[in-house]
Design an enzyme around this catalytic site. Sequence first.
Site, mmCIF file in Angstrom:
data_model
loop_
_atom_site.group_PDB
_atom_site.id
_atom_site.type_symbol
_atom_site.label_atom_id
_atom_site.label_comp_id
_atom_site.label_asym_id
_atom_site.label_seq_id
_atom_site.Cartn_x
_atom_site.Cartn_y
_atom_site.Cartn_z
ATOM 1 N N HIS A 1 0.746 -1.151 -0.039
ATOM 2 C CA HIS A 1 0.065 -0.040 0.069
ATOM 3 C C HIS A 1 0.896 1.309 -0.005
ATOM 4 C CE1 HIS A 1 0.914 0.134 4.156
ATOM 5 N NE2 HIS A 1 0.612 -0.955 4.383
ATOM 6 N N GLY B 1 2.047 2.995 2.249
ATOM 7 C CA GLY B 1 2.896 3.214 3.297
ATOM 8 C C GLY B 1 4.273 2.249 2.737
ATOM 9 N N HIS B 2 3.887 1.222 1.979
ATOM 10 C CA HIS B 2 5.165 0.540 1.514
ATOM 11 C C HIS B 2 5.866 1.303 0.426
ATOM 12 C CE1 HIS B 2 2.779 -3.103 2.977
ATOM 13 N NE2 HIS B 2 3.803 -3.274 3.685
#
Length: 280
Positions: A34, A36-37
């Site tokens: 997502h 964040g990654h």
Amino acid sequence: MKLAKTVAEVKEAVRQWKKEGLSIGLVPTMGYLHEGHKCLIDRAVKENDRVIVSDFVNPIQFGPKEDLASYPRDIEADCKLCEDSGADIVFNPEVEEMYAENFTTFVDTTGVTEELCGKSRPTHFRGVCTVVSKLFNISEADRAYFGQKDAQQLAVIRRMVRDLNMNIEIIGCPIIREKDGLAKSSRNTYLSKEEREAALVLSKAINAGKKMIEEGERDGDKVLSEMRKIVEQEKLARIDYIEMVKWDSIEIHHKVDQPVLVAMAVFIGKTRLIDNFIWE
Ligand code: PAF
């Protein structure tokens, strides 16, 4: 971009890159990537000549009653995100590739793993440290990138790297949130519509705790008690823990007189979510 299924394929690429004097960034993930990654990968791409994203749901960091079987997976979407972000290799091994039948060596970091998630998930960090050590060895990375959402994990890995003289720089990246405040997590997909709404109680409590400290409150217990009150008002929420610890040692602490981590794990229905803030 290459999708590597074996350790040998990654090592071969690494050997070549090292020969050319290129720097390597590693982003360890369990996939179902997502925003964040993506932030971690973007930063790794910016700071290194080559980037490896590992995409491996690591069985040994799950307890027997946890969500290993249902953990979401989507390698096609992950590869697209990695390729679009400029990563060079997605390393997506099978479990047997990472753990031979007679695998018996583990990395166990003590002390920093005793509170918070380490208390609720007693074998979790042993599994994390073991797989991360393997990934460090396979990738020979110069830098590895971890999100601050798993703040204790970040502290544990920094401690492991220091204690075992590992030759790698650990870079922590800020929590990425949805527009309404919920910290991005692959596990958010487990939430029903009603639970998704209820999950906002985590960031609500985080914001309230942070605001109290910003406004001068130095009594940790008062901060935690206000945060617990907020979470307890949500009927779908069940607190696993809400604690304040010293940011370096992850020991329980009651005063905001040094860098502290205020961290929580809360069940929303059956889904366990974590969130935190660091006060430095
Ligand atoms: O944070 C995670 O996704 C995992 O704990 C990690 C670091 C990839 C190890 O499996």
